[in-house]
Motif scaffolding. Structure first.
Motif, PDB file in Angstrom:
ATOM      1  N   GLU A 162       0.930  -1.271  -0.363  1.00 33.03           N
ATOM      2  CA  GLU A 162      -0.090  -0.196  -0.088  1.00 33.03           C
ATOM      3  C   GLU A 162       0.443   1.414  -0.241  1.00 33.03           C
ATOM      4  N   ILE A 163       0.554   2.190  -0.542  1.00 35.16           N
ATOM      5  CA  ILE A 163       0.756   3.407  -0.589  1.00 35.16           C
ATOM      6  C   ILE A 163      -0.239   4.477  -0.500  1.00 35.16           C
ATOM      7  N   LYS A 164       0.127   6.156  -0.476  1.00 35.22           N
ATOM      8  CA  LYS A 164      -0.245   6.442  -0.445  1.00 35.22           C
ATOM      9  C   LYS A 164       0.309   7.847  -0.882  1.00 35.22           C
ATOM     10  N   VAL A 165      -0.348   8.727  -1.912  1.00 35.31           N
ATOM     11  CA  VAL A 165      -0.881   9.208  -2.811  1.00 35.31           C
ATOM     12  C   VAL A 165      -1.521  10.797  -2.962  1.00 35.31           C
ATOM     13  N   MET A 166      -0.427  11.889  -2.985  1.00 33.14           N
ATOM     14  CA  MET A 166      -1.293  13.135  -3.319  1.00 33.14           C
ATOM     15  C   MET A 166      -0.987  13.576  -4.563  1.00 33.14           C
ATOM     16  N   THR A 167      -1.725  14.478  -5.255  1.00 31.61           N
ATOM     17  CA  THR A 167      -1.461  15.648  -6.290  1.00 31.61           C
ATOM     18  C   THR A 167      -1.763  16.894  -6.414  1.00 31.61           C
ATOM     19  N   PHE A 168      -0.865  18.025  -5.883  1.00 29.68           N
ATOM     20  CA  PHE A 168      -1.452  19.260  -5.484  1.00 29.68           C
ATOM     21  C   PHE A 168      -0.549  20.125  -6.418  1.00 29.68           C
ATOM     22  N   ASN A 169      -2.131  21.211  -6.705  1.00 30.36           N
ATOM     23  CA  ASN A 169      -1.628  22.425  -7.561  1.00 30.36           C
ATOM     24  C   ASN A 169      -0.746  23.461  -6.614  1.00 30.36           C
ATOM     25  N   ILE A 170       0.212  24.004  -6.680  1.00 28.09           N
ATOM     26  CA  ILE A 170       0.720  24.765  -5.371  1.00 28.09           C
ATOM     27  C   ILE A 170       0.835  26.169  -6.064  1.00 28.09           C
ATOM     28  N   HIS A 171       0.385  26.592  -6.849  1.00 28.52           N
ATOM     29  CA  HIS A 171       0.070  28.213  -7.506  1.00 28.52           C
ATOM     30  C   HIS A 171       1.674  28.680  -6.865  1.00 28.52           C
ATOM     31  N   HIS A 172       2.840  27.908  -7.429  1.00 29.91           N
ATOM     32  CA  HIS A 172       4.029  28.294  -6.980  1.00 29.91           C
ATOM     33  C   HIS A 172       4.461  29.119  -5.455  1.00 29.91           C
ATOM     34  N   GLY A 173       3.269  27.878  -4.724  1.00 28.24           N
ATOM     35  CA  GLY A 173       3.333  28.858  -2.816  1.00 28.24           C
ATOM     36  C   GLY A 173       2.782  29.903  -2.662  1.00 28.24           C
ATOM     37  N   LYS A 174       2.736  30.407  -3.511  1.00 25.00           N
ATOM     38  CA  LYS A 174       0.744  31.976  -3.723  1.00 25.00           C
ATOM     39  C   LYS A 174       0.028  31.229  -2.285  1.00 25.00           C
ATOM     40  N   GLY A 175      -0.257  31.398  -1.266  1.00 21.10           N
ATOM     41  CA  GLY A 175      -1.634  30.741  -0.097  1.00 21.10           C
ATOM     42  C   GLY A 175      -2.395  32.102  -0.755  1.00 21.10           C
ATOM     43  N   MET A 176      -3.410  31.917   0.026  1.00 24.22           N
ATOM     44  CA  MET A 176      -4.949  32.642  -0.555  1.00 24.22           C
ATOM     45  C   MET A 176      -4.376  34.163   0.301  1.00 24.22           C
TER      46      MET A 176
END
Length: 241
Positions: A2-16
């Motif tokens: 078993e493995i845990k996988v993530m997908t994440f668009n990080i917006h070059h680290g720019k938050g809300m």
């Protein structure tokens, strides 16, 4: 296994809050306990907006993970020795054996350049393939990119994942085309709508984890509590192969 996988668009680290904060991105990844992480909108010496940092190297160093980068855009700077790049990134707690980058230069100079990063990862002596992409908004180019991906992956005999910001919605023509060969993890095991964009009151499911028949999907969820780090919410799945 078993493995845990993530997908994440990080917006070059720019938050809300409009601040670029890679430590916040690292915290989201660390809290997820994901072992394989696909990232979109990653800068590498790109511009002042991200302080000319090599973001994927920084995150890998913070998280003690192996890493790879696949540029979608690359240009030589006049004032710096490093090339200015942005694209897709991979973080892995397992060794990355090899990588390749496929550029979607299907109709050059029409829209923002896109690409797909391929990586072969060895997990306890067993190989898996991970493909990370961020598809375009132009309908014609999007259709061509989906066709390229499905054709490229059609003969893959190994456990394979295709993850990223697909800029499409469920039940669209592109979504159905992907599902001819690959399972949409959320469609199989998710609960609710799975919307990921924007982080504040999400209205669309744009971020996907697709896998071939050699994976069994145990659980999948949207990290809806991580609303500050980016304009997209991450998606995390537990898979068995």
């Amino acid at each position: 296994m078993e493995i845990k996988v993530m997908t994440f668009n990080i917006h070059h680290g720019k938050g809300m809050d409009n601040h670029v904060d890679l430590m916040r991105i690292a915290s989201v990844i660390r809290n997820s306990e994901a072992e394989v992480v696909g990232l979109n909108e990653v800068d590498k010496y790109f511009s002042k907006r991200s302080d000319f940092k090599d973001q994927i190297h920084f995150l890998a160093d913070q998280l003690n993970m192996d890493y790879a980068f696949g540029p979608s855009f690359s240009i030589q700077s006049r004032n710096r020795k490093e090339r200015r790049q942005y694209g897709n990134g991979l973080l892995s707690h397992y060794p990355i054996e090899s990588t390749e980058v496929y550029r979607f230069n299907l109709i050059p100079f029409i829209a923002e350049p896109r690409s797909m990063l391929e990586a072969r990862i060895i997990i306890h002596q067993r190989p898996i393939y991970v493909y990370i992409t961020h598809l375009g908004l132009n309908p014609l180019l999007h259709h061509m990119q989906i066709r390229f991906i499905t054709k490229k992956l059609s003969g893959n005999i190994y456990p394979s994942l295709v993850i990223g910001d697909f800029n499409m919605v469920p039940n669209s023509r592109a979504w159905h085309h992907m599902r001819k060969k690959y399972k949409d993890a959320w469609h199989v095991s998710g609960h609710g709508c799975g919307k990921t964009y924007p982080t504040i009151k999400p209205k669309r499911r744009l971020d996907y984890l697709f896998c071939n028949h050699l994976f069994e999907i145990n659980t999948v969820y949207v990290a809806s509590n991580e609303r500050e780090a980016s304009d997209h919410l991450p998606v995390i799945a537990s898979l068995r192969f």
